[in-house]
Design an enzyme around this catalytic site. Structure first.
Site, PDB file in Angstrom:
ATOM      1  N   ASP A 287       0.865  -1.174   0.000  1.00  5.30           N
ATOM      2  CA  ASP A 287       0.000   0.000   0.000  1.00  5.30           C
ATOM      3  C   ASP A 287       0.909   1.234   0.000  1.00  5.30           C
ATOM      4  O   ASP A 287       2.132   1.146   0.159  1.00  5.30           O
ATOM      5  CB  ASP A 287      -0.983  -0.012   1.178  1.00  5.30           C
ATOM      6  CG  ASP A 287      -2.203   0.870   0.873  1.00  5.30           C
ATOM      7  OD1 ASP A 287      -2.148   1.683  -0.076  1.00  5.30           O
ATOM      8  OD2 ASP A 287      -3.220   0.764   1.581  1.00  5.30           O
TER       9      ASP A 287
HETATM   10  C1  NOJ Z   1      -3.939   4.032  -0.106  1.00  3.85           C
HETATM   11  C2  NOJ Z   1      -5.140   3.144   0.048  1.00  3.85           C
HETATM   12  O1  NOJ Z   1      -5.090   2.461   1.280  1.00  3.85           O
HETATM   13  C3  NOJ Z   1      -5.272   2.130  -1.060  1.00  3.85           C
HETATM   14  O2  NOJ Z   1      -6.482   1.458  -0.921  1.00  3.85           O
HETATM   15  C4  NOJ Z   1      -5.175   2.823  -2.393  1.00  3.85           C
HETATM   16  O3  NOJ Z   1      -5.366   1.886  -3.429  1.00  3.85           O
HETATM   17  C5  NOJ Z   1      -3.822   3.481  -2.489  1.00  3.85           C
HETATM   18  N1  NOJ Z   1      -3.717   4.492  -1.454  1.00  3.85           N
HETATM   19  C6  NOJ Z   1      -3.583   4.121  -3.855  1.00  3.85           C
HETATM   20  O4  NOJ Z   1      -4.369   5.214  -4.022  1.00  3.85           O
END
Ligand code: NOJ
Length: 754
Positions: A287
């Site tokens: 993430d």
């Molecule tokens: C953080 C989020 O937790 C995740 O779900 C998302 O896909 C990413 N950022 C990218 O935007």
């Protein structure tokens, strides 16, 4: 017959050979490329940057853009996120393909969460439809629009099971139940990926967040998750596994730590379970910045250490930590990260690129004409309306107050959200243009009554931008008198209350799950002036509605329904659509009951007992306000003739039930089957959903609904992670919610074919 069988088997064999040939060709292509790559280039494939357009995490420092560009040119980037638009993606793809030594195309990721430009209901709302075809169709349309905008990878579905209404991100998932959650997860993967991933209008899906992110303590985003093995195996993991079975191409790990290990550095989750036991062949992306965050967790001493942990744990791609590029080479040279781990990660990434057809044509998703033609097409808007209607849940309808009559009434529409065209788009709608939703006022305007609007209270203010927090206005009640006057002079009041779309989503946990601002006061004063009130809720989480339920005669849960929101709501209020949604999450009576969920354990002191010593609160009931699976209709259904037959020889329990539509309107009913395994080697919940079917039953007629339970539904995971099915007694209930239905029981003998 023989000829038919011969033909059938020949087709199966030829199809099997074709799949095998495809796999071989992917492997050959990937091996060929890998053999030509330097270690730096391999590590480059494991590196992902965000673009200049949208930042969906904390912004990185200055100088960042220039470096990033140079890195793409030099083959040191495998993927970009947040670049979008056929033209923009083509430009960026050209930088990689035309300049880098091996010309390996980038894979372009984006949070396509509920629709793209045509926005669909937020995922928790879609789950309330219990209509898997509609859920699949919604993802399909999102993929058609996203792929036309140059994208080939979505960071969805989010499959985190959640039992805590305070957690803002529950709007991205399917609620509290692993069975429903698994069905929704698989349908969404099928929708995004279609039957042919190499087609220009399908995109790779990404199951997230692996794992247990939805169990953030106290519902506070990014918080620690600490859960037992039984919950992990039986509640958290099943939807993830369902997406692997559905052929999902990628996974995303998670910000949270689970039982003391940050998910990004968790060998057990990523290598042992996902890539090992489940045989997942795709790749895992971290993430946003989650490799760096292991420093803050107190799990890694510095960036190099974090890279070592993440790579060894099986995190294949670094999203925005910028650490793999910095440290992996040195770590390999020092023997701290195996070359084999690097090769494995790169093979996985290149294979997904191959599966998408990017090696055949890196620009296949960059077709501006297609982008123009498909984006927000009539067909997509119609589908958005269809799923929006199906997602609405009728929570209460005293004396059949709804549907409203279509003419001759003075209707007061009260609430700030009623004329808002942005909030219904919900959060995680990065590609949508602002203010493109049909508002409630606009939707009602299509019908004949006399409509007047008053805001009542202005409960939110601030910039409606993704990264800004909305300020909740807890003071201003100056608009209440005007709303009360309007209510007095009207026949019916439609109160549109709830949360702005940006009050749910990432980083939007709430400690209070009541109506924000002064909306409760507004509701009570309006109701005192005119009790003919229909409450339309727009929200992304269960809210505390105890007062409303005790007073307001009709309550409609309308979530954040996307582009066609106002039309969908109006059609339900006026009875042009008979509501059929059912709650995918329990609504508490009181925030203090959280976590509250239908599939709880009985405990040793279930009560009720005359004494105080049983599992309860002294100041609140154990019952929720609305149970999981609850949802009314404008017609009525009668369930009868529950038949259960255990076929031990075939290992099947056959269940059938008669459902009659006893009202005078055609309707769609979600028939739900729950079991309880009475005694087991690991205690089982008091009720578990194990089957459901959404059926259309015309007024006055009835249908027989049949279910087959096999060991897959009758068993559970023990604390060693082994799936077991045990003989013994089971209760079965088939009904219209997790609380109500017709009941029976059955016994699985030792002779049952498990
Ligand atoms: C953080 C989020 O937790 C995740 O779900 C998302 O896909 C990413 N950022 C990218 O935007």
């Amino acid at each position: 017959m023989f000829r038919f069988l011969f033909l059938f088997y020949s087709i199966v064999i030829i199809a099997g050979c074709a799949v095998k040939a495809q796999e071989d060709s992917a492997q050959n292509k990937v091996e060929e490329l890998l053999a030509q790559m330097t270690l730096e280039e391999k590590i480059g494939q494991m590196n992902q940057y965000s673009s200049f357009y949208d930042v969906t995490g904390p912004a990185p420092g200055a100088g960042y853009q220039k470096d990033r560009y140079e890195h793409v040119k030099n083959g040191l980037v495998g993927s970009m996120l947040n670049v979008r638009g056929a033209e923009q993606v083509r430009k960026m793809q050209e930088v990689a393909v035309e300049n880098s030594r091996l010309g390996i195309p980038l894979i372009f990721g984006f949070d396509v969460i509920h629709g793209f430009k045509t926005t669909m209901p937020v995922p928790i709302a879609e789950a309330a439809s219990w209509d898997m075809d509609a859920v699949e169709q919604s993802a399909r349309i999102a993929a058609v629009e996203a792929s036309a905008a140059g994208l080939n990878w979505t960071f969805a579905p989010m499959v985190d099971i959640c039992r805590d209404a305070r957690w803002g991100r529950l709007m991205e998932g399917a609620g509290e139940d692993p069975f429903l959650g698994s069905a929704v997860a698989a349908a969404r993967v099928k929708g995004f990926q279609g039957d042919n991933l190499a087609a220009p209008n399908t995109i790779a899906a990404c199951t997230k967040h692996f794992a247990a992110y939805g169990f953030a303590e106290a519902g506070k985003d990014y918080n620690t998750a600490d859960i037992g093995l039984s919950t992990l195996y039986n509640v958290v993991l099943p939807p993830f596994k369902a997406t692997v079975d559905a052929g999902v191409q990628t996974f995303m790990n998670s910000f949270n730590e689970l039982n003391g290990i940050p998910a990004t550095g968790d060998v057990f989750l990523q290598r042992d379970i996902l890539k090992g036991e489940w045989g997942f062949n795709g790749f895992i992306v971290s993430d946003w910045g989650s490799i760096t965050e292991m420093l803050y967790h107190g799990f890694a001493s510095d960036g190099k250490h974090a890279s070592e942990i993440a790579a060894n744990a099986g995190s294949d791609m670094d999203m925005e930590s910028h650490l793999y590029l910095k440290h992996l080479k040195e770590l390999v040279d020092e023997g701290k990260v195996d070359n084999e781990h690097i090769d494995d990660a790169v093979k996985r990434i290149l294979t997904v690129k191959h599966n998408l057809g990017l090696f055949d044509d890196p620009y296949k998703y960059c077709d501006v004409t297609r982008e123009k033609n498909v984006t927000m097409s009539k067909e997509h808007l119609d589908a958005s309306l269809d799923i929006a209607k199906k997602s609405i849940v009728l929570l209460k309808n005293e004396n059949n107050m709804l549907p409203l009559s279509k003419s001759g009434k003075k209707i007061a529409v009260i609430g700030q959200l009623a004329d808002n065209k942005n909030s219904p788009l919900g959060n995680w709608r990065l590609a949508a243009d602002d203010n493109t939703a049909v508002s409630v006022i606009e939707g009602l305007g299509e019908y004949g009554n006399e409509i007047s609007h008053a805001q009542g209270v202005k409960f939110f203010e601030g910039q409606e931008a993704f990264i800004h927090e909305l300020k909740i206005n807890n003071e201003d009640e100056s608009g209440i008198p005007e709303a009360v006057e309007l209510a007095k002079s009207s026949d019916v009041v439609i109160l549109v209350l709830g949360e702005h779309g940006y009050m749910t989503g990432e980083g939007r946990s709430r400690a209070h799950i009541d109506l924000p601002g002064k909306q409760q006061k507004l509701m009570e004063e309006v109701y005192a002036a005119n009790s003919n009130v229909v409450l339309v809720l727009m929200n992304g989480r269960p809210l505390d509605l105890d007062w409303a339920n005790g007073n307001i005669p009709a309550i409609v849960e309308a979530w954040h329904l996307g582009t066609q929101s106002g039309h969908a709501i109006a059609q339900v209020l006026y009875g042009d659509y008979n509501p059929s949604g059912k709650l995918p999450m329990t609504f508490p009576k009181n925030g203090g009951q959280i976590p509250i969920y239908y599939n709880y354990k009985n405990t040793g002191r279930p009560g009720p007992s005359g004494l105080v010593f049983w599992s309860h609160y002294i100041d609140e009931t154990n019952m929720p306000l609305y149970p999981f699976g609850h949802g009314l209709s404008y017609t009525t259904y009668k369930y009868s003739d529950l038949q259960v037959n255990v076929d031990s020889l075939s290992g099947v329990v056959n269940v059938s039930v008669e459902v009659a539509n006893t009202g005078d309107m055609d309707g769609d009913e979600v028939v739900q089957l729950y079991i309880r395994d009475k005694v087991a080697s690991v205690t089982r919940p008091v009720r578990e959903l194990k089957g459901f079917e959404k059926v259309t039953i015309s007024a006055g007629s009835s249908k027989t609904i049949k279910f087959k339970l096999t060991k897959d539904q009758l068993g559970f995971y023990n604390n060693q992670g082994k799936f077991v099915t045990e003989p013994g007694q089971f209760d079965v209930m088939v009904g219209w919610s997790s609380k109500d239905g017709v009941v029976s029981n059955f016994t699985l003998g030792d002779n049952f074919q498990f």
